[in-house]
Design a protein around this motif. Structure first.
Motif, mmCIF file in Angstrom:
data_model
loop_
_atom_site.group_PDB
_atom_site.id
_atom_site.type_symbol
_atom_site.label_atom_id
_atom_site.label_comp_id
_atom_site.label_asym_id
_atom_site.label_seq_id
_atom_site.Cartn_x
_atom_site.Cartn_y
_atom_site.Cartn_z
ATOM 1 N N ASP A 178 -31.731 13.004 1.399
ATOM 2 C CA ASP A 178 -33.074 13.517 1.722
ATOM 3 C C ASP A 178 -33.393 14.751 0.896
ATOM 4 O OD1 ASP A 178 -33.349 11.533 3.695
ATOM 5 O OD2 ASP A 178 -32.208 12.757 5.119
ATOM 6 N N ILE A 179 -32.380 15.594 0.657
ATOM 7 C CA ILE A 179 -32.610 16.776 -0.175
ATOM 8 C C ILE A 179 -33.010 16.350 -1.585
ATOM 9 C CG2 ILE A 179 -31.516 18.794 -1.221
ATOM 10 C CD1 ILE A 179 -29.717 18.969 1.236
ATOM 11 N N ALA A 180 -32.259 15.384 -2.130
ATOM 12 C CA ALA A 180 -32.548 14.927 -3.492
ATOM 13 C C ALA A 180 -33.951 14.336 -3.589
ATOM 14 C CB ALA A 180 -31.501 13.902 -3.918
ATOM 15 N N THR A 181 -34.344 13.570 -2.586
ATOM 16 C CA THR A 181 -35.681 12.962 -2.605
ATOM 17 C C THR A 181 -36.762 14.034 -2.603
ATOM 18 O OG1 THR A 181 -34.848 11.005 -1.431
ATOM 19 C CG2 THR A 181 -37.228 11.427 -1.365
ATOM 20 N N ARG A 182 -36.622 15.038 -1.731
ATOM 21 C CA ARG A 182 -37.651 16.076 -1.652
ATOM 22 C C ARG A 182 -37.692 16.937 -2.911
ATOM 23 N NH1 ARG A 182 -37.884 18.386 4.575
ATOM 24 N NH2 ARG A 182 -37.936 16.342 5.597
ATOM 25 N N VAL A 183 -36.529 17.242 -3.467
ATOM 26 C CA VAL A 183 -36.508 18.055 -4.685
ATOM 27 C C VAL A 183 -37.178 17.320 -5.831
ATOM 28 C CG1 VAL A 183 -34.992 19.082 -6.433
ATOM 29 C CG2 VAL A 183 -34.489 19.390 -3.997
ATOM 30 N N LYS A 184 -36.906 16.037 -5.959
ATOM 31 C CA LYS A 184 -37.524 15.262 -7.047
ATOM 32 C C LYS A 184 -39.026 15.130 -6.838
ATOM 33 C CE LYS A 184 -33.513 12.556 -8.477
ATOM 34 N NZ LYS A 184 -32.948 11.207 -8.697
ATOM 35 N N GLU A 185 -39.463 15.024 -5.586
ATOM 36 C CA GLU A 185 -40.900 14.929 -5.333
ATOM 37 C C GLU A 185 -41.618 16.216 -5.712
ATOM 38 O OE1 GLU A 185 -41.174 13.964 -1.238
ATOM 39 O OE2 GLU A 185 -40.759 11.826 -1.519
ATOM 40 N N GLU A 186 -40.938 17.365 -5.507
ATOM 41 C CA GLU A 186 -41.570 18.650 -5.794
ATOM 42 C C GLU A 186 -41.391 19.062 -7.254
ATOM 43 O OE1 GLU A 186 -43.429 20.330 -3.749
ATOM 44 O OE2 GLU A 186 -43.114 18.865 -2.136
ATOM 45 N N ALA A 187 -40.514 18.378 -7.999
ATOM 46 C CA ALA A 187 -40.244 18.774 -9.378
ATOM 47 C C ALA A 187 -41.437 18.457 -10.282
ATOM 48 C CB ALA A 187 -38.995 18.069 -9.894
ATOM 49 N N ASP A 188 -41.554 19.186 -11.376
ATOM 50 C CA ASP A 188 -42.612 18.928 -12.351
ATOM 51 C C ASP A 188 -42.428 17.521 -12.933
ATOM 52 O OD1 ASP A 188 -43.627 21.441 -11.979
ATOM 53 O OD2 ASP A 188 -42.444 22.326 -13.621
ATOM 54 N N PRO A 189 -43.522 16.847 -13.179
ATOM 55 C CA PRO A 189 -43.396 15.465 -13.698
ATOM 56 C C PRO A 189 -42.577 15.373 -14.974
ATOM 57 C CG PRO A 189 -45.658 15.936 -13.027
ATOM 58 C CD PRO A 189 -44.924 17.228 -12.951
ATOM 59 N N GLY A 190 -42.632 16.397 -15.811
ATOM 60 C CA GLY A 190 -41.902 16.316 -17.064
ATOM 61 C C GLY A 190 -40.459 16.747 -16.956
ATOM 62 N N ALA A 191 -40.083 17.264 -15.814
ATOM 63 C CA ALA A 191 -38.714 17.753 -15.659
ATOM 64 C C ALA A 191 -37.801 16.616 -15.223
ATOM 65 C CB ALA A 191 -38.667 18.873 -14.627
ATOM 66 N N ALA A 192 -36.701 16.452 -15.920
ATOM 67 C CA ALA A 192 -35.732 15.402 -15.585
ATOM 68 C C ALA A 192 -34.651 16.014 -14.704
ATOM 69 C CB ALA A 192 -35.131 14.819 -16.852
ATOM 70 N N VAL A 193 -34.831 15.954 -13.380
ATOM 71 C CA VAL A 193 -33.877 16.516 -12.424
ATOM 72 C C VAL A 193 -32.954 15.403 -11.955
ATOM 73 C CG1 VAL A 193 -33.575 17.700 -10.225
ATOM 74 C CG2 VAL A 193 -35.546 18.237 -11.685
ATOM 75 N N THR A 194 -31.659 15.561 -12.199
ATOM 76 C CA THR A 194 -30.684 14.545 -11.793
ATOM 77 C C THR A 194 -29.978 14.978 -10.514
ATOM 78 O OG1 THR A 194 -28.870 15.551 -13.016
ATOM 79 C CG2 THR A 194 -30.309 14.016 -14.229
#
Length: 621
Positions: A342-358
């Protein structure tokens, strides 16, 4: 403890103060002699000093003045000198001839009916509002506990009249009524300030009767005080989950290496310890753990806190999250505990579209926050997986664990590769052990310095038994010893603890409870000429992490320095003992014999007396 009670407050509550069995008779006698100027250093040495005696003590007979003079034969000459200059007069009262200062003529006239001698200037004959009260107050200030009969006999009064004046002064708070003098039976009175002085001196006399114990006695006492059972500490004194909670309450806020927490600190204190016990307390919300900094790549400092008191012992100052991923992880947890998915899902949703967060970025950020004391987990399983090497590379932990042929399943799962971790969430794989459990923010600390100092004072008393400056400094208590000292001093005033010289060489600012002191003295050395301080034929050998609070060396006690030629290491360059992660100490009968540096590559011999090193080495092996 009874002497530590405020006598003025006690008298106000009960109407009487009963200290007859507590005050020391020799202290009373010494204070009375000093108040009456009967000590040689307070004796009058000239006419001017005799004038001061008449002013401070009131009217005196010639014999009484001579007893308070450095040269008794000259006292009569000094009195005549004062008389000829009009500063002293003689009066007759109650069958005695008294010398009095001219300032007292009006008091003696109005209070006792003594006619003024001729020639006294009118300036000294003005009416006095409370002449008898002033005479009795001065008598009380210059005497120890006294009876109504003492006052009546001194001033030639009826006992009933004297008792009436004493009762009036008592109701005004000037005097205290009670039972003070050992062996006496009649009611007594005492000036409030004089009684405080007597009480302090009696308390000091009682403290001086307690001989301090040796350093080795404290080192034998402390492991048992902290529930380490058996000689080697492998059979703890506590049992079960409730016993583990009691241990954690005693360890509240102490900072320990994560690799030492369970095998070297908790397991020796709880007889049937298993990791599931700690996980049960964490999952049930009764205990919280917090990271306190890294030690290498796979280890770090941690602390355990009972939830009820966590706010007062968690650090106020901790690193603030930096970086987009770190801030996003913190924001995702503000609403409550979450699983890593759930943490990973929320972080990716809030991340900038151009940022590749793994997921690896999120994992690294999460563990950065863990070691910074911002994020915690409702189980210790992720920390165990990190210690076992899961998802990390680099150096090992500070403390090595014994490996068995059958490795637990969590260790096998801990070898998840970085590539597997990156795609774990997307592929629906099981969450790696280093990310298991629910993650949440560490509770906010209490910021009020008074509440924190009070909580630390109580915690240190419970953990160490005897609190010294070295203990406070070793634990890094906010505000240092001065903050805790204020609370402990107030606790002493209220009877919550005692201050004294309990352990030799550690100064007089030591605090402990009465029961602790009695127990500590039971560990004192038996004789200096025996092989072991305790006199035991089979001395206890304990192996402790150097950072364990049950090890007093480097905290309450200084590290021992071997004398030249005793076989010790002395001041070996670059090899000095310290309370460092990964280091061990071996105590034999409370003596620090061996210091094992991190990794076991070097061993410092700190005490090489006959038989000590073989015992320590055998236990270490």
């Amino acid at each position: 403890a009874a002497l530590a009670i405020d006598p003025s407050l006690l008298g106000h509550l009960l109407g009487r103060v009963e200290l007859r069995d507590l005050l020391a008779g020799d202290v009373l006698a010494a204070i009375e002699r000093r108040l009456q100027h009967l000590e040689p250093d307070r004796a009058a040495r000239d006419a001017e000093a005799v004038a001061d005696l008449l002013r401070l003590l009131g009217p005196l007979t010639a014999a009484e003045a001579a007893a308070r003079s450095a040269d008794p034969a000259s006292s009569s000459t000094w009195l005549e000198t004062l008389s000829s200059s009009g500063r002293a007069v003689t009066v007759e009262h109650a069958g005695r001839t008294w010398w009095a200062g001219v300032e007292d003529v009006a008091r003696l006239r109005d209070g006792l009916g003594v006619p003024p001698p001729p020639g006294v200037p009118s300036a000294f004959l003005a009416d006095v509002d409370d002449p008898l009260g002033e005479l009795v107050r001065r008598y009380a200030r210059t005497h120890g506990p006294f009876t109504a009969e003492d006052v009546a006999g001194r001033f030639g009064l009826g006992v009933a009249v004297a008792r009436g004046v004493l009762d009036r002064l008592t109701s005004g708070g000037v005097l205290l009524a009670g039972e003070f003098r050992p062996g006496a039976t009649d009611p007594e009175w005492c000036d409030a300030e004089v009684l405080r002085h007597i009480r302090r001196r009696s308390l000091a006399a009682l403290r001086s009767q307690i001989e301090p114990v040796s350093h080795s006695a404290l080192a034998r006492f402390l492991p048992g005080w902290q529930n380490l059972g058996g000689h080697g500490g492998a059979d703890g004194a506590e049992v079960g989950v409730d016993g583990l909670l009691a241990v954690i309450e005693q360890l509240d806020g102490v900072v320990l290496p994560a690799s030492a927490l369970e095998p070297l600190v908790l397991a020796p204190r709880v007889r049937d310890y298993s990791p599931a016990m700690l996980d049960e307390l964490l999952a049930g919300g009764e205990v919280v753990w917090s990271g306190r900094g890294r030690v290498g790549t796979r280890d770090g400092w941690v602390s355990l806190h009972p939830t009820d008191s966590a706010g007062a012992t968690l650090p106020v100052e901790r690193p603030q999250p930096e970086g987009a991923v770190h801030l996003a992880v913190v924001d995702s947890l503000r609403g409550g505990a979450l699983f890593f998915r759930d943490i990973a899902t929320r972080v990716k949703e809030e991340a900038d579209p151009g940022a590749a967060v793994t997921e690896a970025d999120i994992r690294d950020a999460l563990w950065d926050l863990v070691w910074d004391g911002v994020v915690t987990n409702d189980t210790l399983a992720p920390l165990r997986a990190v210690l076992a090497g899961g998802g990390t590379t680099g150096s090992g932990t500070a403390h090595r664990s014994r490996r068995t042929s059958a490795r637990p399943r969590r260790a096998r799962l801990g070898r998840t590769t970085m590539a597997q971790l990156d795609g774990a969430v997307a592929a629906g794989m099981r969450t790696p052990p280093v990310l298991a459990g629910r993650w949440s923010l560490v509770p906010e600390p209490v910021t009020d310095p008074t509440l924190r100092a009070h909580a630390w004072a109580e915690t240190l008393l419970m953990r160490h038994g005897v609190v010294t400056r070295g203990v406070v400094e070793a634990e890094g208590v906010p505000g240092g010893f001065s903050a805790v000292y204020k609370v402990l001093a107030r606790m002493e005033d209220s009877g919550g603890c005692r201050r004294g010289y309990f352990v030799e060489g550690l100064g007089a600012a030591q605090f402990a409870t009465g029961n602790t002191i009695d127990r500590l003295r039971g560990f004192d050395d038996t004789a200096d000429d025996l092989p072991w301080p305790s006199g035991a034929d089979d001395p206890a050998v304990r192996i402790l992490a150097a950072t364990d609070p049950a090890n007093p060396y480097g905290a309450a006690l200084p590290w021992p320095v071997p004398a030249e030629g005793d076989g010790g290491t002395g001041e070996a360059p670059g090899h000095r003992p310290g309370r460092r992660a990964g280091a061990l100490v071996v105590l034999v009968d409370g003596l620090c014999v061996l210091y094992v540096e991190r990794g076991g590559r070097t061993v410092l011999v700190l005490d090489a007396r006959a038989g000590a090193v073989p015992l320590a080495a055998a236990a270490l092996a």
